[in-house]
Design a protein around this motif. Structure first.
Motif, PDB file in Angstrom:
ATOM      1  N   TYR A 257       0.431   4.931  12.605  1.00 54.68           N
ATOM      2  CA  TYR A 257      -0.456   3.977  11.943  1.00 54.68           C
ATOM      3  C   TYR A 257      -1.105   2.997  12.909  1.00 54.68           C
ATOM      4  CZ  TYR A 257       1.112   5.824   7.497  1.00 54.68           C
ATOM      5  OH  TYR A 257       1.367   6.659   6.441  1.00 54.68           O
ATOM      6  N   TYR A 261      -4.991   2.432  12.907  1.00 55.40           N
ATOM      7  CA  TYR A 261      -5.521   1.078  12.794  1.00 55.40           C
ATOM      8  C   TYR A 261      -6.580   0.824  13.868  1.00 55.40           C
ATOM      9  CZ  TYR A 261      -5.560  -4.041  12.284  1.00 55.40           C
ATOM     10  OH  TYR A 261      -5.938  -5.340  12.084  1.00 55.40           O
ATOM     11  N   VAL A 288      -2.238   1.763   5.174  1.00 51.88           N
ATOM     12  CA  VAL A 288      -1.169   2.708   4.826  1.00 51.88           C
ATOM     13  C   VAL A 288      -1.317   3.178   3.384  1.00 51.88           C
ATOM     14  CG1 VAL A 288       1.321   3.019   4.625  1.00 51.88           C
ATOM     15  CG2 VAL A 288       0.388   1.697   6.536  1.00 51.88           C
TER      16      VAL A 288
END
Length: 353
Positions: A257, A261, A288
């Motif tokens: 993640y 991001y 998420v």
């Protein structure tokens, strides 16, 4: 049967009065042969109660299994994942500490997380123009070596950023040895046994966020097809019994993640965080949720803020969060957050389970 035995029985039945058919029937059942009628009734009641309790327990067990099968997929608990994701336990977890100009305070969380058995490495997100001195780095390295209880001593590394930007806390990290990242503010302490339990929960649901600081949203109004949302802090979660975010102030998430991001999430969201100097934790929650379509998991556990004032209060809630939430939803073009009303609790610490 002999005449003598018949005579003894007839004498017993007629003693103290005339012959009674009811007494004759009772005698044949054995009630008058040394067993109290009250005791007999109590035994029957007890057996009936045990049967009821057994049936109730079996029904309850069936209900629990059915409920678990229904809630599992909803919560993103999916054990049929590729091995690289479903076995994210290699090396424990990496502790990612976000701090800014609080060198003296940083010593305490570094020492604490070094003592937790699951800590593989500690990364300090450093966003100051001046890098940490060699003396300070050596000091923290000594603390890590002294406090670690594991055979494998976690290493500590500073991820240097010249610009003070909240997006820095989610920059990709080279050579990570763990799939699990525990993101934590530099003024938050989570006890090791609580952290280990949360890590176990995350391993059962490695695609979602698992954390200690829940927040929520709800629809405030809708006009001309445009929805406005409210951001709810801790007291809103407590009153309404639901949540849709766990803040990266103290949360586990998969290392993939931070790559999403930085490199896949719309740059307009990162630009917003840079400009407003706020809401990077909310941006990660929406990222998420948008990627998985599932809610996060809130872990019940004591966590502690240290220092005179936190980077952001555990109970923080303001118009700034409302603005961030609605602006992010506008940038996504939809509301990706999914609500939940369950929490993970370590049964050993609960007096009622």
């Amino acid at each position: 049967m002999s005449t003598t035995i018949i005579a003894i029985r007839d004498a017993a039945l007629t003693a103290g009065g005339e012959y009674s058919p009811a007494k004759q029937k009772a005698a044949n059942k054995g009630i008058y042969n040394g067993r109290s009628p009250l005791l007999h009734r109590r035994i029957k009641q007890l057996l009936g109660g045990l049967k009821f309790k057994l049936l109730f327990c079996l029904s309850l067990i069936c209900l629990v299994f059915w409920f678990s099968s229904k809630i599992g997929p909803f919560m993103g608990w999916n054990l049929d994942l590729p091995s690289s994701v479903s076995n994210p336990s290699r090396g424990g977890y990496t502790v990612l500490i976000n701090t800014w100009k609080r060198n003296s305070l940083l010593k305490q969380p570094v020492a604490h997380y070094a003592s937790c058995g699951g800590t593989d490495a500690i990364h300090v997100v450093w966003s100051e123009s001046e890098p940490p001195s060699d003396q300070f780095k050596a000091y923290l390295n000594n603390i890590v070596s002294e406090k670690s209880q594991a055979a494998h001593k976690p290493n500590i590394r500073f991820d240097l950023n010249e610009e003070d930007n909240l997006n820095n806390r989610f920059k990709p990290i080279a050579d990570l040895r763990t799939d699990a990242i525990f993101s934590v503010d530099g003024d938050v302490i989570v006890p090791c046994h609580t952290l280990d339990f949360a890590f176990t929960v995350w391993r059962s649901a490695p695609l979602t966020m698992v954390g200690f600081v829940p927040r929520m949203h709800w629809l405030d109004e809708e006009k001309n097809g445009m929805a406005r949302y409210k951001y709810g802090g801790w007291w809103s979660v407590w009153l309404m019994g639901t949540y849709s975010m766990v803040l990266s102030k103290a949360a586990f998430f998969h290392k993939n993640y931070i790559e999403l991001y930085t490199n896949k999430m719309p740059s307009s969201i990162r630009d917003y965080v840079t400009r407003e100097r706020n809401c990077e934790d909310m941006a990660m929650s929406l990222l998420v949720a948008n990627a998985t379509g599932t809610p996060p998991i809130w872990v019940k556990g004591k966590i502690y803020e240290i220092g005179s004032s936190g980077i952001r209060s555990l109970n923080g809630h303001s118009d700034e969060q409302n603005k961030c939430l609605n602006d992010f939803v506008a940038l996504y073009g939809t509301m990706p957050l999914v609500s939940a009303n369950v929490k993970a609790v370590e049964a050993r610490n609960e007096w009622f389970w």
